[in-house]
Design an enzyme around this catalytic site. Structure first.
Site, PDB file in Angstrom:
ATOM      1  N   HIS A 101       0.872  -1.171   0.000  1.00 24.55           N
ATOM      2  CA  HIS A 101       0.000   0.000   0.000  1.00 24.55           C
ATOM      3  C   HIS A 101       0.911   1.224   0.000  1.00 24.55           C
ATOM      4  O   HIS A 101       2.000   1.180   0.594  1.00 24.55           O
ATOM      5  CB  HIS A 101      -0.845   0.113   1.264  1.00 24.55           C
ATOM      6  N   ASP A 104       2.170   1.940   3.454  1.00 24.16           N
ATOM      7  CA  ASP A 104       3.091   1.004   4.135  1.00 24.16           C
ATOM      8  C   ASP A 104       4.513   1.386   3.815  1.00 24.16           C
ATOM      9  O   ASP A 104       5.385   1.336   4.676  1.00 24.16           O
ATOM     10  CB  ASP A 104       3.018  -0.448   3.641  1.00 24.16           C
TER      11      ASP A 104
HETATM   12  C1  XLS Z   1      -7.451  -6.822   4.379  1.00 21.92           C
HETATM   13  C2  XLS Z   1      -7.014  -7.001   3.011  1.00 21.92           C
HETATM   14  C3  XLS Z   1      -5.863  -6.118   2.580  1.00 21.92           C
HETATM   15  C4  XLS Z   1      -5.744  -6.113   1.086  1.00 21.92           C
HETATM   16  C5  XLS Z   1      -4.982  -4.973   0.528  1.00 21.92           C
HETATM   17  O1  XLS Z   1      -8.166  -7.616   4.958  1.00 21.92           O
HETATM   18  O2  XLS Z   1      -6.721  -8.343   2.794  1.00 21.92           O
HETATM   19  O3  XLS Z   1      -4.697  -6.525   3.205  1.00 21.92           O
HETATM   20  O4  XLS Z   1      -5.182  -7.293   0.612  1.00 21.92           O
HETATM   21  O5  XLS Z   1      -5.544  -3.756   0.883  1.00 21.92           O
END
Ligand code: XLS
Ligand code: NI
Ligand code: NI
Length: 437
Positions: A101, A104
């Site tokens: 993301h 992140d």
């Molecule tokens: C959360 C999601 C997230 C997505 C990406 O539950 O799995 O991690 O994969 O935003």
């Protein structure tokens, strides 16, 4: 060069008899299965957010993860250093892809332009590391759920100012994903849903979400980004009802808003379970629509019932997943992204390796088992036989689309009761699966 994981060397394949916990027993990257290397089949990815940013907190206590390289600051230098730690991890564990993301990899700062500048600076470092290592970006995404402005949704917010901020973040995250050669871009609607209908104009929110994704399609063209767009279903958590609740709901949304040509699905194991399905159900629904794009590989806990994001450990589950993937002909742009975190008790950096090595091995076993089941042929043959009535005569006429209810009636009136049907042999087939696991 200083090492961030001095106690771990590059993980090697040592075969099933090895007792070394930091060796692969089954995942042998170059080994061919059905004419393709294991690494090409599995296309493993690591999740930046879990590996580098998850402190391993739970509802009753703060983080425990040891991250000696992290000074805890929001500086660009700290973020760039984390990227170097992550790439050492990827190199040592032998994972070729990663996902992130925007927030992140780089900090969210006081203004959007400062955050954008920080993201650019970290992206420079990521690009340098990619070029140096040959590692690739499976997909990027924007975090449209953590900041308080998104508490009531991002692309489904009641407030256009919030919607605009989300649009700006997606625009930038797509640009960075493109710059890093990302093979895909994921939309996960963490806050796109509602807590209560009493204050929600659902139709308006969904229409706006449709518009938002059309704008993303438009921007993709302008950017010249050729990666695959994914939507990741999840039924609840953080909202009580999320619009992208499962494969079928996502497909319906994409069809209704004329977006199906532009998106595939990224199916996460634990999300399918939260939706009341098995993961193979949601994979099959997506694959049947030609829209199975990628997988967030993890596992849940039957006794807990929330998105525990655990590492996969069940050969039975991975075998069923790989059966569907092999039948589909494998991934094109997608991969198996370990969207999984260690347990709070597994706080040492070394645990990152144990977790991923186990996940990779269990998928390698699933791949080998699925290939063996396909080579055996009895499972496919059973299903083909079970439906063979549709291949000729009455069945073929119906499937050809030239039957009416009147003809069905004439057939039923003119023939005896279908009588006792052949057994479904569920247990026999379950035993067959277990013969290979
Ligand atoms: C959360 C999601 C997230 C997505 C990406 O539950 O799995 O991690 O994969 O935003
Ligand atoms: Ni996910
Ligand atoms: Ni999840």
């Amino acid at each position: 060069m200083s090492e961030f994981f001095p106690n771990v060397s590059k993980i090697q394949y040592e075969g099933p008899d090895s007792k070394n916990p930091l060796a692969f027993k089954h995942y042998n990257a170059e080994e061919e299965v059905e004419g393709k290397s294991m690494s090409d089949h599995l296309r493993f990815g690591a999740a930046y957010w879990h590996c580098m940013r998850n402190p391993l907190a739970d509802p009753f206590g703060g983080g425990t993860a040891q991250m000696p390289w992290d000074d805890g600051s929001d500086s660009v230098e700290n973020a760039q250093k984390r990227a170097r730690v992550f790439f050492e991890f990827l190199d040592k564990v032998g994972i070729d892809y990663y996902c992130f993301h925007d927030r992140d990899v780089a900090p969210e700062l006081a203004t959007l332009s400062e955050s954008n500048a920080a993201l650019d600076a970290v992206a420079d470092e990521l690009l340098r590391l990619q070029n140096e290592s040959g590692k690739k970006l499976l997909w990027g995404t924007a975090c449209l759920f953590a900041h308080e402005r998104y508490a009531m949704g991002a692309a489904t917010s009641p407030y256009p100012e919030v919607y605009a901020y989300a649009g700006a973040q997606v625009k930038k995250a797509m640009e960075v994903t493109h710059r890093l050669g990302g093979e895909g871009y994921t939309f996960w609607g963490g806050r796109e849903g509602y807590g209560s209908l009493i204050n929600t104009d659902m139709k308006r929110e969904l229409d706006n979400l449709g518009r938002f994704l059309h704008m993303a399609v438009q921007w993709k063209k302008e950017l010249g980004f050729e990666g695959q767009f994914y939507i990741e279903p999840k039924p609840k958590e953080p909202t009580k009802h999320q619009y992208d609740s499962d494969s079928a709901a996502c497909l319906n949304f994409l069809r209704e808003y004329d977006l199906l040509d532009h998106f595939k699905l990224n199916i996460e194991t634990n999300h399918a379970i939260l939706a009341g399905h098995t993961v193979e159900h949601d994979l099959d629904v997506a694959a049947s629509a030609g829209a199975l794009g990628s997988i967030d590989a993890n596992a849940g806990d039957e006794l807990l019932g929330w998105d525990t994001d655990q590492f996969p450990t069940s050969v039975y589950d991975t075998t069923k997943i790989m059966l569907i993937l092999l039948k589909m002909g494998g991934f094109t742009t997608g991969g198996l992204n370990f969207d999984a975190k260690r347990r709070r008790e597994s706080h040492e950096p070394e645990d990152l390796f144990h977790a991923h090595v186990g996940g990779m091995d269990v998928f390698a076993r699933g791949l080998k088992a699925a290939a063996a089941i396909r080579a055996d042929g009895r499972l496919d043959e059973f299903i083909a036989n079970r439906y063979s009535g549709w291949d000729s005569g009455l069945g073929a006429k119906i499937e050809g689309g030239d039957a009416s209810l009147a003809e069905l009636e004439a057939h039923a009136l003119g023939n005896a009761e279908p009588g006792v049907l052949p057994s479904g042999r569920q247990e026999m087939l379950e035993n067959l699966l277990n013969d290979y696991i």
